[in-house]
Design a protein around this motif. Structure first.
Motif, short mmCIF file in Angstrom:
data_model
loop_
_atom_site.label_atom_id
_atom_site.label_comp_id
_atom_site.label_asym_id
_atom_site.label_seq_id
_atom_site.Cartn_x
_atom_site.Cartn_y
_atom_site.Cartn_z
N GLN A 70 0.80 -1.22 0.00
CA GLN A 70 0.00 0.00 0.00
C GLN A 70 0.84 1.28 0.00
O GLN A 70 0.29 2.37 -0.10
CB GLN A 70 -0.96 0.00 1.19
N LEU A 71 2.15 1.14 0.12
CA LEU A 71 3.03 2.30 0.00
C LEU A 71 3.61 2.31 -1.41
O LEU A 71 4.30 1.38 -1.80
CB LEU A 71 4.15 2.24 1.04
N VAL A 72 3.31 3.36 -2.15
CA VAL A 72 3.74 3.47 -3.54
C VAL A 72 4.67 4.67 -3.68
O VAL A 72 4.35 5.77 -3.21
CB VAL A 72 2.54 3.64 -4.49
N VAL A 73 5.82 4.46 -4.30
CA VAL A 73 6.76 5.54 -4.61
C VAL A 73 6.68 5.79 -6.10
O VAL A 73 6.94 4.90 -6.90
CB VAL A 73 8.19 5.20 -4.20
N ARG A 74 6.29 7.01 -6.46
CA ARG A 74 6.09 7.32 -7.88
C ARG A 74 6.91 8.55 -8.24
O ARG A 74 6.72 9.63 -7.67
CB ARG A 74 4.62 7.55 -8.16
N GLY A 75 7.82 8.38 -9.17
CA GLY A 75 8.66 9.51 -9.58
C GLY A 75 9.23 9.30 -10.96
O GLY A 75 9.22 8.19 -11.49
N LEU A 76 9.73 10.36 -11.55
CA LEU A 76 10.28 10.32 -12.89
C LEU A 76 11.49 9.39 -12.95
O LEU A 76 12.50 9.63 -12.29
CB LEU A 76 10.66 11.73 -13.34
N ASN A 77 11.35 8.31 -13.71
CA ASN A 77 12.44 7.34 -13.89
C ASN A 77 12.95 6.79 -12.56
O ASN A 77 14.11 6.38 -12.45
CB ASN A 77 13.62 7.98 -14.66
N ALA A 130 13.16 -1.58 3.80
CA ALA A 130 12.59 -2.56 4.73
C ALA A 130 11.08 -2.67 4.60
O ALA A 130 10.49 -3.68 4.98
CB ALA A 130 12.97 -2.20 6.16
N LEU A 131 10.43 -1.63 4.05
CA LEU A 131 8.98 -1.63 3.90
C LEU A 131 8.52 -2.20 2.56
O LEU A 131 7.33 -2.35 2.33
CB LEU A 131 8.44 -0.20 4.06
N GLN A 132 9.46 -2.50 1.67
CA GLN A 132 9.17 -3.09 0.36
C GLN A 132 8.07 -2.33 -0.37
O GLN A 132 7.02 -2.89 -0.70
CB GLN A 132 8.78 -4.56 0.52
N PRO A 133 8.29 -1.06 -0.66
CA PRO A 133 7.26 -0.28 -1.36
C PRO A 133 7.11 -0.74 -2.81
O PRO A 133 7.99 -1.41 -3.37
CB PRO A 133 7.80 1.14 -1.29
N VAL A 134 6.01 -0.35 -3.41
CA VAL A 134 5.79 -0.58 -4.84
C VAL A 134 6.31 0.65 -5.58
O VAL A 134 6.02 1.78 -5.19
CB VAL A 134 4.29 -0.78 -5.14
N TYR A 135 7.08 0.44 -6.62
CA TYR A 135 7.63 1.55 -7.39
C TYR A 135 6.87 1.71 -8.70
O TYR A 135 6.68 0.75 -9.44
CB TYR A 135 9.12 1.33 -7.68
N HIS A 136 6.40 2.92 -8.95
CA HIS A 136 5.72 3.27 -10.20
C HIS A 136 6.52 4.37 -10.90
O HIS A 136 6.29 5.55 -10.64
CB HIS A 136 4.30 3.78 -9.93
N PRO A 137 7.44 4.03 -11.77
CA PRO A 137 8.19 5.08 -12.48
C PRO A 137 7.26 5.91 -13.36
O PRO A 137 6.36 5.37 -14.02
CB PRO A 137 9.19 4.29 -13.33
N LEU A 138 7.45 7.21 -13.34
CA LEU A 138 6.67 8.13 -14.18
C LEU A 138 7.36 8.34 -15.51
O LEU A 138 8.58 8.37 -15.58
CB LEU A 138 6.52 9.49 -13.49
N GLU A 139 6.57 8.48 -16.54
CA GLU A 139 7.10 8.87 -17.84
C GLU A 139 6.51 10.24 -18.18
O GLU A 139 5.34 10.35 -18.54
CB GLU A 139 6.74 7.83 -18.90
#
Length: 312
Positions: A70-77, A130-139
């Motif tokens: 439920q923790l998502v990190v979203r950023g450019l590349n 340690a929290l194993q976030p989900v990564y959503h790279p932005l384009e």
């Protein structure tokens, strides 16, 4: 959950330079209110105390168990292979480092400041991993922010608010072609004051991190200071916090109350640790809480009262 969407925690934006308690409140509210929270790399690297929050026992337990994913990190590349140090190293020299005294540009940092910042980023990175976030790279395109801001500035209501007339509005749009980063926009619009930053630049910037159907929280939560102190107790589980805010048991009541109560009564509800107030009001108004028929119609109310905006 109160919100079926993920929410982007724009109210934890690093440019606000929030004190630890205020930052924690916003992060915790995101975890308890939504089906997932989205943060930007800038939020992680440029808030002094975000690493301490990520190491809190109740946050670690929740995001490694029932809240996994439920923790998502979203950023450019920005991918799982890229550390916060790597990300910071790749930022342009005019990036404003809000967490440093005086908010200097990256290119103005001393060697000692860079060393201190990188040490903090390593600690935050370890907590994040340690929290194993989900990564959503932005384009995104180089002009994505410019286009988002210019789109908002096409609103006829802008004339008379930020611009004296349509000609001044047109001239401004022409002069700001080529501004890429938020830091550049801040510097170029200083004469327009903080209102332009909060009403135009920041919402446009935040919307870039939000996918259609998701929400982002502006910092218009007027009654954060009224949340019970026990809400910040690290010994409380996220589930118990959800129960304390009546998020799981009475979500529809909260929506319907927000749609009808004034801000004063809303303050009483948020501050109240029991469910008696909301139950009394629900009985008094004879609401039907069994359907979501008014769900979407309430978003304008939510945006007004707690700063929620849903990207269409």
């Amino acid at each position: 959950m109160l919100l079926k969407e993920k929410v982007f925690l724009s109210n934890c934006d690093s440019v606000r330079a929030l004190e630890p308690t205020e930052l924690y409140k916003r992060l915790l509210l995101g975890l308890t209110m939504a089906s997932g929270v989205v943060v930007s790399p800038n939020t992680l690297l440029d808030n002094r105390d975000v690493g301490a929050f990520l190491r809190r026992a109740n946050v670690v337990k929740y995001l490694n168990e029932e809240g996994a994913g439920q923790l998502v990190v979203r950023g450019l590349n920005f991918t799982a292979d890229l550390t916060l140090e790597d990300y910071f190293a790749g930022l342009p020299g005019d990036y404003i480092v809000s967490s440093m005294d005086g908010a200097p540009q990256k290119q103005q940092l001393t060697r000692v400041q860079v060393q201190h910042l990188n040490a903090r980023l390593r600690e935050t990175q370890n907590a994040l991993t340690a929290l194993q976030p989900v990564y959503h790279p932005l384009e995104l395109h180089a002009d994505s922010l410019q286009r988002a801001i210019h789109e908002r500035l096409q609103d006829p209501a802008i004339v008379g608010h930020f611009f004296a007339d349509a000609e001044q509005q047109y001239q401004f749009l022409q002069q700001t072609v080529g501004l890429i980063s938020r830091s550049q926009w801040y510097q170029a619009t200083q004469s327009l004051g903080d209102a332009f930053r909060s009403e135009v630049i920041d919402p446009a910037y935040h919307s870039l991190f939000v996918e259609r159907g998701e929400g982002f929280l502006q910092d218009h939560i007027r009654h954060l200071s009224m949340i019970p102190a026990s809400f910040l107790n690290t010994g409380l589980t996220i589930k118990s916090l959800q129960r304390e805010l009546s998020v799981l048991q009475l979500p529809y009541k909260l929506f319907q109350l927000i749609s009808s109560l004034g801000s004063t009564e809303l303050l009483h509800f948020i501050a109240d640790e029991t469910m008696s107030y909301i139950e009394d009001k629900a009985t008094e108004k004879g609401y039907d809480f069994a359907t979501r028929k008014n769900w979407f119609g309430l978003y304008p109310k939510l945006r007004h009262y707690i700063g929620l905006e849903i990207k269409k």
